[in-house]
Design a protein around this motif. Structure first.
Motif, PDB file in Angstrom:
ATOM      1  N   LEU A 228      49.042  38.861  43.223  1.00  0.00           N
ATOM      2  CA  LEU A 228      48.122  37.639  43.419  1.00  0.00           C
ATOM      3  C   LEU A 228      48.411  36.685  44.555  1.00  0.00           C
ATOM      4  CD1 LEU A 228      47.260  36.554  39.628  1.00  0.00           C
ATOM      5  CD2 LEU A 228      45.405  37.338  41.527  1.00  0.00           C
ATOM      6  N   GLU A 229      49.607  36.714  44.807  1.00  0.00           N
ATOM      7  CA  GLU A 229      50.299  35.789  46.061  1.00  0.00           C
ATOM      8  C   GLU A 229      49.921  36.554  47.083  1.00  0.00           C
ATOM      9  OE1 GLU A 229      54.394  33.640  46.668  1.00  0.00           O
ATOM     10  OE2 GLU A 229      54.692  35.518  46.640  1.00  0.00           O
ATOM     11  N   GLN A 230      49.927  38.014  47.067  1.00  0.00           N
ATOM     12  CA  GLN A 230      49.815  38.762  48.557  1.00  0.00           C
ATOM     13  C   GLN A 230      48.403  38.668  48.753  1.00  0.00           C
ATOM     14  OE1 GLN A 230      52.555  39.995  50.311  1.00  0.00           O
ATOM     15  NE2 GLN A 230      53.750  38.790  48.710  1.00  0.00           N
ATOM     16  N   ILE A 231      47.622  38.666  47.900  1.00  0.00           N
ATOM     17  CA  ILE A 231      46.084  38.688  47.882  1.00  0.00           C
ATOM     18  C   ILE A 231      45.755  37.185  48.681  1.00  0.00           C
ATOM     19  CG2 ILE A 231      43.833  38.417  46.665  1.00  0.00           C
ATOM     20  CD1 ILE A 231      45.073  40.392  44.810  1.00  0.00           C
ATOM     21  N   ASN A 232      46.384  36.259  48.154  1.00  0.00           N
ATOM     22  CA  ASN A 232      46.124  34.788  48.646  1.00  0.00           C
ATOM     23  C   ASN A 232      44.628  34.460  48.808  1.00  0.00           C
ATOM     24  OD1 ASN A 232      47.178  32.500  49.503  1.00  0.00           O
ATOM     25  ND2 ASN A 232      46.997  32.982  51.535  1.00  0.00           N
ATOM     26  N   SER A 233      43.826  34.735  47.633  1.00  0.00           N
ATOM     27  CA  SER A 233      42.474  34.582  47.816  1.00  0.00           C
ATOM     28  C   SER A 233      42.261  34.712  46.256  1.00  0.00           C
ATOM     29  CB  SER A 233      41.791  35.535  48.517  1.00  0.00           C
ATOM     30  OG  SER A 233      40.365  35.084  48.419  1.00  0.00           O
ATOM     31  N   ASP A 234      41.096  34.252  45.960  1.00  0.00           N
ATOM     32  CA  ASP A 234      40.557  34.537  44.408  1.00  0.00           C
ATOM     33  C   ASP A 234      40.000  35.969  44.321  1.00  0.00           C
ATOM     34  OD1 ASP A 234      40.626  31.752  44.312  1.00  0.00           O
ATOM     35  OD2 ASP A 234      38.355  31.720  45.035  1.00  0.00           O
ATOM     36  N   ILE A 235      40.183  36.397  43.064  1.00  0.00           N
ATOM     37  CA  ILE A 235      39.911  37.769  42.705  1.00  0.00           C
ATOM     38  C   ILE A 235      39.137  38.034  41.620  1.00  0.00           C
ATOM     39  CG2 ILE A 235      42.235  38.539  41.996  1.00  0.00           C
ATOM     40  CD1 ILE A 235      41.380  41.129  43.488  1.00  0.00           C
ATOM     41  N   THR A 236      38.153  38.822  41.291  1.00  0.00           N
ATOM     42  CA  THR A 236      37.799  39.260  39.912  1.00  0.00           C
ATOM     43  C   THR A 236      38.648  39.913  38.885  1.00  0.00           C
ATOM     44  OG1 THR A 236      36.840  41.222  40.688  1.00  0.00           O
ATOM     45  CG2 THR A 236      35.409  39.369  41.051  1.00  0.00           C
ATOM     46  N   ASN A 237      38.530  39.827  37.776  1.00  0.00           N
ATOM     47  CA  ASN A 237      39.302  40.766  36.697  1.00  0.00           C
ATOM     48  C   ASN A 237      39.224  42.011  36.940  1.00  0.00           C
ATOM     49  OD1 ASN A 237      40.175  41.924  34.388  1.00  0.00           O
ATOM     50  ND2 ASN A 237      39.487  40.196  33.329  1.00  0.00           N
ATOM     51  N   ASP A 238      38.124  42.542  37.380  1.00  0.00           N
ATOM     52  CA  ASP A 238      37.988  44.351  37.591  1.00  0.00           C
ATOM     53  C   ASP A 238      38.802  44.472  38.881  1.00  0.00           C
ATOM     54  OD1 ASP A 238      36.638  44.465  35.483  1.00  0.00           O
ATOM     55  OD2 ASP A 238      34.818  44.478  36.455  1.00  0.00           O
ATOM     56  N   GLY A 239      38.671  43.432  40.113  1.00  0.00           N
ATOM     57  CA  GLY A 239      39.412  43.879  41.135  1.00  0.00           C
ATOM     58  C   GLY A 239      40.932  43.764  40.981  1.00  0.00           C
ATOM     59  N   LEU A 240      41.184  42.937  40.238  1.00  0.00           N
ATOM     60  CA  LEU A 240      42.572  42.842  40.136  1.00  0.00           C
ATOM     61  C   LEU A 240      43.273  43.864  39.239  1.00  0.00           C
ATOM     62  CD1 LEU A 240      45.514  41.220  40.506  1.00  0.00           C
ATOM     63  CD2 LEU A 240      44.771  39.758  38.501  1.00  0.00           C
ATOM     64  N   PHE A 241      42.497  44.282  38.411  1.00  0.00           N
ATOM     65  CA  PHE A 241      43.000  45.461  37.574  1.00  0.00           C
ATOM     66  C   PHE A 241      43.103  46.891  38.337  1.00  0.00           C
ATOM     67  CE2 PHE A 241      41.677  49.111  34.827  1.00  0.00           C
ATOM     68  CZ  PHE A 241      43.057  49.430  34.057  1.00  0.00           C
ATOM     69  N   LYS A 242      42.381  46.863  39.193  1.00  0.00           N
ATOM     70  CA  LYS A 242      41.926  48.209  40.073  1.00  0.00           C
ATOM     71  C   LYS A 242      43.365  48.117  40.912  1.00  0.00           C
ATOM     72  CE  LYS A 242      39.142  50.399  43.224  1.00  0.00           C
ATOM     73  NZ  LYS A 242      37.745  50.639  43.966  1.00  0.00           N
ATOM     74  N   ILE A 243      43.623  47.013  41.465  1.00  0.00           N
ATOM     75  CA  ILE A 243      44.724  46.996  42.300  1.00  0.00           C
ATOM     76  C   ILE A 243      46.048  47.301  41.431  1.00  0.00           C
ATOM     77  CG2 ILE A 243      46.241  45.569  43.983  1.00  0.00           C
ATOM     78  CD1 ILE A 243      43.574  44.406  44.782  1.00  0.00           C
ATOM     79  N   VAL A 244      46.291  46.562  40.484  1.00  0.00           N
ATOM     80  CA  VAL A 244      47.582  46.500  39.345  1.00  0.00           C
ATOM     81  C   VAL A 244      47.595  48.240  38.804  1.00  0.00           C
ATOM     82  CG1 VAL A 244      48.432  45.894  37.350  1.00  0.00           C
ATOM     83  CG2 VAL A 244      47.395  44.129  39.015  1.00  0.00           C
ATOM     84  N   SER A 245      46.395  48.623  38.525  1.00  0.00           N
ATOM     85  CA  SER A 245      46.692  49.974  37.972  1.00  0.00           C
ATOM     86  C   SER A 245      46.786  51.051  38.999  1.00  0.00           C
ATOM     87  CB  SER A 245      45.334  50.275  37.101  1.00  0.00           C
ATOM     88  OG  SER A 245      44.177  50.294  38.153  1.00  0.00           O
ATOM     89  N   SER A 246      46.361  50.775  40.302  1.00  0.00           N
ATOM     90  CA  SER A 246      46.696  51.660  41.442  1.00  0.00           C
ATOM     91  C   SER A 246      48.190  51.708  41.855  1.00  0.00           C
ATOM     92  CB  SER A 246      46.148  51.465  42.534  1.00  0.00           C
ATOM     93  OG  SER A 246      44.663  51.469  42.298  1.00  0.00           O
ATOM     94  N   VAL A 247      48.865  50.254  41.540  1.00  0.00           N
ATOM     95  CA  VAL A 247      50.368  50.347  41.999  1.00  0.00           C
ATOM     96  C   VAL A 247      51.260  50.793  40.720  1.00  0.00           C
ATOM     97  CG1 VAL A 247      52.140  48.535  42.225  1.00  0.00           C
ATOM     98  CG2 VAL A 247      49.799  48.268  43.402  1.00  0.00           C
ATOM     99  N   ASN A 248      50.872  50.591  39.593  1.00  0.00           N
ATOM    100  CA  ASN A 248      51.616  50.919  38.287  1.00  0.00           C
ATOM    101  C   ASN A 248      50.878  51.333  37.309  1.00  0.00           C
ATOM    102  OD1 ASN A 248      53.965  51.069  37.006  1.00  0.00           O
ATOM    103  ND2 ASN A 248      54.289  48.957  36.573  1.00  0.00           N
ATOM    104  N   GLU A 249      50.856  52.418  36.777  1.00  0.00           N
ATOM    105  CA  GLU A 249      49.904  53.004  35.790  1.00  0.00           C
ATOM    106  C   GLU A 249      49.811  52.015  34.452  1.00  0.00           C
ATOM    107  OE1 GLU A 249      50.416  57.063  34.811  1.00  0.00           O
ATOM    108  OE2 GLU A 249      50.276  57.504  36.729  1.00  0.00           O
ATOM    109  N   LEU A 250      48.869  51.295  34.149  1.00  0.00           N
ATOM    110  CA  LEU A 250      48.956  50.237  33.341  1.00  0.00           C
ATOM    111  C   LEU A 250      47.546  50.385  32.523  1.00  0.00           C
ATOM    112  CD1 LEU A 250      50.460  47.823  32.226  1.00  0.00           C
ATOM    113  CD2 LEU A 250      49.317  46.532  33.789  1.00  0.00           C
ATOM    114  N   ASN A 251      47.683  50.277  31.030  1.00  0.00           N
ATOM    115  CA  ASN A 251      46.369  50.410  30.406  1.00  0.00           C
ATOM    116  C   ASN A 251      45.595  49.254  30.418  1.00  0.00           C
ATOM    117  OD1 ASN A 251      45.223  49.707  27.735  1.00  0.00           O
ATOM    118  ND2 ASN A 251      46.077  51.225  26.926  1.00  0.00           N
TER     119      ASN A 251
END
Length: 181
Positions: free
Chosen positions: A21-44
């Motif tokens: 979120l700090e790196q994005i430095n902008s507002d983001i949707t739940n789905d957008g954030l999940f897509k990025i987080v799960s791409s970095v670290n396999e997360l349920n």
């Protein structure tokens, strides 16, 4: 007190969300954030939701609604917490996050610019919303009635595939085909 591996994973995933979120430095949707987080670290998805709720409840992440869409952003408290806990993230995970973030943000920006959805009101009554979003601001939106699910799907698919042609035509019609600068 010794931190066990599940507590360590919990902390690491929350710090990862704050870091992104700090790196994005902008507002983001739940789905957008999940897509990025799960791409970095396999997360349920369900664990992700729980981590995000915990971060929002502890005021480290802000949550608000804009144009009927829920958005998230790191708070100043979240930035302070991140500065104290950033070392919990392994360097390789930070590097992976940075590399994926560049690609995902470009993709998300492109995907979020053309939005189409249909909302059922009854069995044969659907409202279709088509819009164009730039920098989290809706610059164009139209809602139409569709008498069946098939029509609603056809309208949303057509908008997603042809918004770059449809929008200028609608704008031209609205301007009465006069070139106004």
């Amino acid at each position: 007190m010794k931190i066990n591996s599940s507590q360590e994973d919990l902390a690491e995933n929350k710090v990862l969300i704050l870091y992104l979120l700090e790196q994005i430095n902008s507002d983001i949707t739940n789905d957008g954030l999940f897509k990025i987080v799960s791409s970095v670290n396999e997360l349920n998805y369900f664990y992700f939701q729980q981590f995000l709720i915990d971060l929002v409840d502890s005021k480290l992440v802000g949550k608000y609604t804009k144009d009927e869409e829920t958005l998230f952003k790191i708070t100043s408290e979240g930035k302070n917490a991140l500065s104290l806990t950033k070392d919990l993230l392994p360097g390789i995970l930070k590097l992976k996050a940075d590399n994926i973030l560049k690609n995902e943000l470009a993709t998300l920006a492109e995907e979020s610019s053309i939005v189409a959805e249909y909302i059922p009101k009854s069995e044969n009554d659907f409202t279709v919303k088509c819009k164009i979003v730039e920098n989290n601001d809706t610059i164009f939106e139209v809602k139409v009635f569709a008498g069946s699910m098939e029509r609603a799907k056809a309208i949303t698919d057509n908008w997603k595939n042809n918004a770059n042609k449809i929008y200028p035509e609608i704008l031209s019609i609205l301007l009465n085909n006069n070139d106004v600068s």
